[in-house]
Design a protein around this motif. Sequence first.
Motif, mmCIF file in Angstrom:
data_model
loop_
_atom_site.group_PDB
_atom_site.id
_atom_site.type_symbol
_atom_site.label_atom_id
_atom_site.label_comp_id
_atom_site.label_asym_id
_atom_site.label_seq_id
_atom_site.Cartn_x
_atom_site.Cartn_y
_atom_site.Cartn_z
ATOM 1 N N VAL A 16 -2.500 21.183 -8.749
ATOM 2 C CA VAL A 16 -3.070 19.837 -8.661
ATOM 3 C C VAL A 16 -4.356 19.934 -7.858
ATOM 4 C CG1 VAL A 16 -2.710 17.432 -8.000
ATOM 5 C CG2 VAL A 16 -0.744 18.822 -8.641
ATOM 6 N N GLU A 17 -5.435 19.363 -8.387
ATOM 7 C CA GLU A 17 -6.696 19.373 -7.658
ATOM 8 C C GLU A 17 -7.539 18.172 -8.067
ATOM 9 O OE1 GLU A 17 -9.620 22.342 -8.576
ATOM 10 O OE2 GLU A 17 -8.845 22.636 -10.618
ATOM 11 N N VAL A 18 -8.550 17.911 -7.275
ATOM 12 C CA VAL A 18 -9.492 16.829 -7.541
ATOM 13 C C VAL A 18 -10.821 17.434 -7.953
ATOM 14 C CG1 VAL A 18 -10.857 15.007 -6.442
ATOM 15 C CG2 VAL A 18 -8.401 15.140 -6.042
ATOM 16 N N ARG A 20 7.396 16.944 -15.112
ATOM 17 C CA ARG A 20 8.348 16.866 -14.006
ATOM 18 C C ARG A 20 7.742 17.504 -12.755
ATOM 19 N NH1 ARG A 20 13.396 15.363 -14.823
ATOM 20 N NH2 ARG A 20 14.043 16.516 -12.971
ATOM 21 N N PHE A 21 8.103 16.970 -11.597
ATOM 22 C CA PHE A 21 7.541 17.479 -10.345
ATOM 23 C C PHE A 21 7.882 18.947 -10.117
ATOM 24 C CE2 PHE A 21 7.651 12.895 -8.879
ATOM 25 C CZ PHE A 21 6.274 12.757 -8.883
ATOM 26 N N ASP A 22 9.082 19.369 -10.520
ATOM 27 C CA ASP A 22 9.473 20.754 -10.271
ATOM 28 C C ASP A 22 8.719 21.739 -11.160
ATOM 29 O OD1 ASP A 22 11.274 19.412 -12.291
ATOM 30 O OD2 ASP A 22 11.911 21.489 -12.593
ATOM 31 N N PRO A 37 0.823 -1.216 0.000
ATOM 32 C CA PRO A 37 0.000 0.000 0.000
ATOM 33 C C PRO A 37 0.856 1.264 0.000
ATOM 34 C CG PRO A 37 0.053 -0.949 2.196
ATOM 35 C CD PRO A 37 0.753 -1.935 1.297
ATOM 36 N N VAL A 38 0.250 2.369 -0.422
ATOM 37 C CA VAL A 38 0.984 3.624 -0.570
ATOM 38 C C VAL A 38 1.025 4.334 0.779
ATOM 39 C CG1 VAL A 38 1.190 5.761 -1.877
ATOM 40 C CG2 VAL A 38 0.203 3.751 -2.957
ATOM 41 N N THR A 39 2.015 3.998 1.564
ATOM 42 C CA THR A 39 2.208 4.626 2.868
ATOM 43 C C THR A 39 3.169 5.809 2.738
ATOM 44 O OG1 THR A 39 3.947 2.999 3.301
ATOM 45 C CG2 THR A 39 1.743 2.501 4.143
ATOM 46 N N GLY A 40 3.453 6.454 3.854
ATOM 47 C CA GLY A 40 4.290 7.637 3.819
ATOM 48 C C GLY A 40 5.677 7.373 3.272
ATOM 49 N N ASP A 41 6.284 6.228 3.615
ATOM 50 C CA ASP A 41 7.623 5.940 3.115
ATOM 51 C C ASP A 41 7.616 5.738 1.605
ATOM 52 O OD1 ASP A 41 6.128 3.671 3.395
ATOM 53 O OD2 ASP A 41 7.814 2.377 3.935
ATOM 54 N N VAL A 42 6.544 5.183 1.057
ATOM 55 C CA VAL A 42 6.438 5.010 -0.395
ATOM 56 C C VAL A 42 6.256 6.372 -1.062
ATOM 57 C CG1 VAL A 42 5.064 4.014 -2.264
ATOM 58 C CG2 VAL A 42 5.528 2.675 -0.214
ATOM 59 N N ARG A 43 5.410 7.219 -0.492
ATOM 60 C CA ARG A 43 5.158 8.525 -1.106
ATOM 61 C C ARG A 43 6.422 9.371 -1.178
ATOM 62 N NH1 ARG A 43 0.247 7.982 1.941
ATOM 63 N NH2 ARG A 43 1.166 9.098 3.707
ATOM 64 N N ARG A 44 7.302 9.250 -0.206
ATOM 65 C CA ARG A 44 8.511 10.077 -0.186
ATOM 66 C C ARG A 44 9.705 9.405 -0.851
ATOM 67 N NH1 ARG A 44 6.034 10.913 4.884
ATOM 68 N NH2 ARG A 44 7.236 9.192 5.797
ATOM 69 N N LEU A 102 -0.309 11.233 -2.926
ATOM 70 C CA LEU A 102 0.948 10.684 -3.445
ATOM 71 C C LEU A 102 1.670 11.715 -4.295
ATOM 72 C CD1 LEU A 102 2.948 8.407 -4.171
ATOM 73 C CD2 LEU A 102 1.308 7.652 -5.914
ATOM 74 N N VAL A 103 0.959 12.360 -5.200
ATOM 75 C CA VAL A 103 1.592 13.331 -6.092
ATOM 76 C C VAL A 103 2.136 14.515 -5.302
ATOM 77 C CG1 VAL A 103 1.147 14.972 -7.962
ATOM 78 C CG2 VAL A 103 0.216 12.652 -8.092
ATOM 79 N N ARG A 104 1.366 15.019 -4.360
ATOM 80 C CA ARG A 104 1.808 16.191 -3.600
ATOM 81 C C ARG A 104 3.035 15.887 -2.742
ATOM 82 N NH1 ARG A 104 -3.891 18.948 -1.445
ATOM 83 N NH2 ARG A 104 -4.403 20.042 -3.395
ATOM 84 N N GLU A 105 2.991 14.779 -2.018
ATOM 85 C CA GLU A 105 4.119 14.461 -1.143
ATOM 86 C C GLU A 105 5.348 14.047 -1.938
ATOM 87 O OE1 GLU A 105 3.540 12.129 2.338
ATOM 88 O OE2 GLU A 105 1.465 12.773 2.611
ATOM 89 N N ARG A 106 5.168 13.313 -3.043
ATOM 90 C CA ARG A 106 6.313 12.938 -3.864
ATOM 91 C C ARG A 106 6.942 14.183 -4.486
ATOM 92 N NH1 ARG A 106 7.654 8.131 -6.669
ATOM 93 N NH2 ARG A 106 6.735 7.104 -4.857
#
Length: 374
Positions: free
Chosen positions: A185-187, A178-180, A128-135, A234-238
């Motif tokens: 980003v919105e839903v 690219r993230f930078d 699952p996509v936990t905090g360690d995966v997101r970062r 996921l997108v925001r934290e990554r």
Amino acid sequence: MMFLRYLAAVPLILLSYAAVPFGYLTLSSYLFQRSLPGRREEFDFAAEFAEKFTDLDGFWPVPVAVLLFVVLWWMTSAWTRLAWLPSVPVALVGIASPRSGEQAVLAVATPLLAWGLAWLAARIVSWPVTGDVRRSPVEVLVRLRGGGRLRVQSRRLLLDKLPPPRHATSPVGRVAIRFDRISHVEVGVVSSPAQWWFGNTSELTITPGPVLRVIGGGQEWLLPVDDTATTLRLVRERAAARAKAEPRPPLESSRWANAKVLWDLGRSQPLRPNLKKVRHGTHHLMLVLTALTAAMAGYAVFRMFSGSWSFVFGALIFGGVALGTALAWASTGAGLRLAEENPHSPLADDPDPRRTPVTGWSPQPVVLGQTSDL
């Protein structure tokens, strides 16, 4: 912790890349011995497996697959494809000349088992996509309704498996941001079916339901994702953890050649649908060739220092080929990445997030929760 995830995934990868094909060879030998007439000795599976495992002559796909896994340790989508390298060649031999129906079934099941183990390893690492995966830099795959796939990678978002570009001359079948360079980003929710065009002229049908909207790099994406809250988080934290600016070459550089083709296509209207997909991954064959020739060069160096100095020529030849293919792979990949990340001119402004993207669109507030450390 990501370390524990990889600790569980690596044994599955070794089973997929090495144990499965050698296990097939061992069972194939057993079936052959059992089919012989007359008295048969008891078959020693352990000894036969060890013999097959140590006999690597002409069986380079196993070390090549393992080496590529080490290089692509973060790209989970590649793990299942690498599983085909060792398993498919031995399976094709068994399918082409089966000695029995059992061996034919075994030959078909071998690559499927290798793929399944690699898929399970990728699943363990990314879900699952936990905090360690997101970062972390590990790639997370998100399916889109109606086709297409979002790949949340180390430094960028990548869309692949899209419908064929409407322009047959489009040089890329994927787009990326690219993230930078993400600015918004919105839903939201789309209440009626809509068509959405991406920068490479692919057209995706957006079915009614939740949608993730991403703006950046001169592009605007509407992604029909079912679990928008998880994907948004996921997108925001990554992006916050992994965004890194990468300087782009001058616009007069030859690396912009594919991107400039897209910029010209954007000024014209497609005449008819295109059914031919873009073969975007063919340049990765150069990476496979690099790994293969590098392994051969390493073997030549080993033999050279063990006393066989005639292998110096092999080390120089295979080493030169490995270096040349690696440089060609990097140059080709850099040009394609520029086109994927810049389907519109980098001088263009980002779309206005206040604009309604499609009919039936409405923004939707999302509560991310209080467990960001999970």
